[in-house]
Design an enzyme around this catalytic site. Sequence first.
Site, short mmCIF file in Angstrom:
data_model
loop_
_atom_site.label_atom_id
_atom_site.label_comp_id
_atom_site.label_asym_id
_atom_site.label_seq_id
_atom_site.Cartn_x
_atom_site.Cartn_y
_atom_site.Cartn_z
N ALA A 118 0.87 -1.17 0.00
CA ALA A 118 0.00 0.00 0.00
C ALA A 118 0.91 1.23 0.00
O ALA A 118 2.05 1.15 0.46
CB ALA A 118 -0.87 -0.01 1.25
N GLY B 139 0.39 -4.97 0.83
CA GLY B 139 -0.81 -4.99 -0.03
C GLY B 139 -0.56 -5.69 -1.36
O GLY B 139 -1.49 -6.21 -1.98
N1 COA Z 1 4.61 3.05 -0.58
C1 COA Z 1 5.02 4.20 -1.13
N2 COA Z 1 6.12 4.30 -1.86
C2 COA Z 1 6.87 3.18 -2.03
C3 COA Z 1 6.49 1.95 -1.48
C4 COA Z 1 5.30 1.90 -0.73
N3 COA Z 1 4.86 0.77 -0.18
N4 COA Z 1 7.43 1.02 -1.81
C5 COA Z 1 8.35 1.68 -2.56
N5 COA Z 1 8.00 2.97 -2.70
C6 COA Z 1 8.71 4.02 -3.43
C7 COA Z 1 9.93 4.53 -2.65
O1 COA Z 1 9.54 5.49 -1.70
C8 COA Z 1 10.76 5.10 -3.75
O2 COA Z 1 10.22 6.34 -4.13
P1 COA Z 1 11.19 7.64 -4.38
O3 COA Z 1 12.08 7.19 -5.51
O4 COA Z 1 10.24 8.70 -4.77
O5 COA Z 1 11.92 7.84 -3.11
C9 COA Z 1 10.53 4.15 -4.92
O6 COA Z 1 9.30 3.50 -4.61
C10 COA Z 1 11.58 3.11 -5.07
O7 COA Z 1 11.74 2.41 -3.85
P2 COA Z 1 13.12 2.23 -3.08
O8 COA Z 1 12.84 1.99 -1.64
O9 COA Z 1 14.05 3.36 -3.41
O10 COA Z 1 13.67 0.90 -3.77
P3 COA Z 1 14.68 -0.14 -3.14
O11 COA Z 1 15.09 -1.03 -4.26
O12 COA Z 1 15.75 0.53 -2.38
O13 COA Z 1 13.82 -0.99 -2.09
C11 COA Z 1 11.86 -2.16 -1.31
C12 COA Z 1 12.75 -1.79 -2.52
C13 COA Z 1 10.63 -2.87 -1.87
C14 COA Z 1 12.63 -3.09 -0.38
C15 COA Z 1 11.44 -0.88 -0.56
O14 COA Z 1 10.91 0.05 -1.49
C16 COA Z 1 10.42 -1.08 0.53
O15 COA Z 1 10.74 -1.60 1.58
N6 COA Z 1 9.16 -0.66 0.28
C17 COA Z 1 8.11 -0.69 1.25
C18 COA Z 1 7.60 -2.11 1.45
C19 COA Z 1 6.54 -2.14 2.52
O16 COA Z 1 6.79 -1.94 3.69
N7 COA Z 1 5.31 -2.44 2.08
C20 COA Z 1 4.19 -2.58 2.98
C21 COA Z 1 3.42 -1.34 3.04
S1 COA Z 1 2.08 -1.49 4.20
#
Ligand code: COA
Length: 258
Positions: free
Chosen positions: A66, A112
Site C-alpha cells: 500500500a 498490499g
Molecule cells: N509506498 C510508497 N512508496 C513506495 C512503497 C510503498 N509501499 N514502496 C516503494 N516505494 C517508493 C519509494 O519510496 C521510492 O520512491 P522515491 O524514488 O520517490 O523515493 C521508490 O518506490 C523506489 O523504492 P526504493 O525503496 O528506493 O527501492 P529499493 O530497491 O531501495 O527498495 C523495497 C525496494 C521494496 C525493499 C522498498 O521500497 C520497501 O521496503 N518498500 C516498502 C515495502 C513495505 O513496507 N510495504 C508494505 C506497506 S504497508
Amino acid sequence: MNFENILVSQNENLAVITINRPTKLNALNKKTIEELHTAFKALDVNSKIKVIIITGSGEKAFVAGADISEFSDYTTEEGAELARNGQELLFNFVQNLNTPVIAAVNGFALGGGLELAMAAHFRVASTNAKMGLPEVSLGVIPGYGGTQRLPQLVGKGKAMEMIMTAGMISAEEAKEWGLVNYVVAQEELIPLCEKLASKIIRNSSVAIAAAIKSINANYNNTVNGFNVEIEQFGISFGTNDFKEGTTAFLEKRKPNFE
Ligand code: COA
C-alpha cells in the site's frame, strides 16, 4: 478503458491488467485501488473475457505494498476505513469474481502487493520475486486480508512467522510453502500464465464460476461449503454448458461452450 495508474489489454478471451506506477514500485494508492476495481468489474461482466492476469509494470516489482505516503498520518477511524474500503473494493472483490484471476508476480510482492496476489485465484512467480508482509515493521498489521489469506495458503505457523518477522521469502520458498504454483524466469512469466489461461479458457466459464464460489465457501465461516457445492452442482445441471459438455463427450467431439 483509460486509466492513470493501470494498463488494461485484451486479446480474445484474455485480459491483462498491469499496475503501472513503476517509479513507486507499483505501490497501491487510493486511485490505483479504485481504478483496479473499475477494471476488474468491467472485465468480469464482459462475457468475452474468460481469464484475467494481474501483474506489475517494470522488472522490479509486482506491487511493493500500500502507498505508505498516503496513510502515515491517518487516525484510528481512518485506518479502519482504509482497510474496509480496500477489502471491499479490491481484495474481497477479486477473490469473489466469476472470472478466474491469475497473479503474475514479477518482482517484489510486499504488504498490499502480496495481499493482492493472495486475493487472486492462484499465483505464478518469476525467479526474482520476493514476498512478504512487512507491516509490523511499520507498526501496523496487514489490513487487506493478509492475516486471513496467508494462513489459508501456507498454514498458521508459517503465516505467524512471516508476519511476525516482517521478512521476505524468495520465489522458490514461496513455491515450497504453497504460496505460488510455479516459478519461472521473468521472460517466461506471462507466457506461462497465458498457457495456463488457454487451458482454463477451453472449459466452461459458467462451471468455473460455480467452482470458484464453492471453493471460496470453504473459507467463509458463515456458510457450509458442502451445501454451497451441492447447490452449485445442481445449478450446473440447468446450464447450456452442461448440456453441451455432456453431449460433446457422448458424441466424441470437443465442446463448444457459449
Ligand atoms: N509506498 C510508497 N512508496 C513506495 C512503497 C510503498 N509501499 N514502496 C516503494 N516505494 C517508493 C519509494 O519510496 C521510492 O520512491 P522515491 O524514488 O520517490 O523515493 C521508490 O518506490 C523506489 O523504492 P526504493 O525503496 O528506493 O527501492 P529499493 O530497491 O531501495 O527498495 C523495497 C525496494 C521494496 C525493499 C522498498 O521500497 C520497501 O521496503 N518498500 C516498502 C515495502 C513495505 O513496507 N510495504 C508494505 C506497506 S504497508
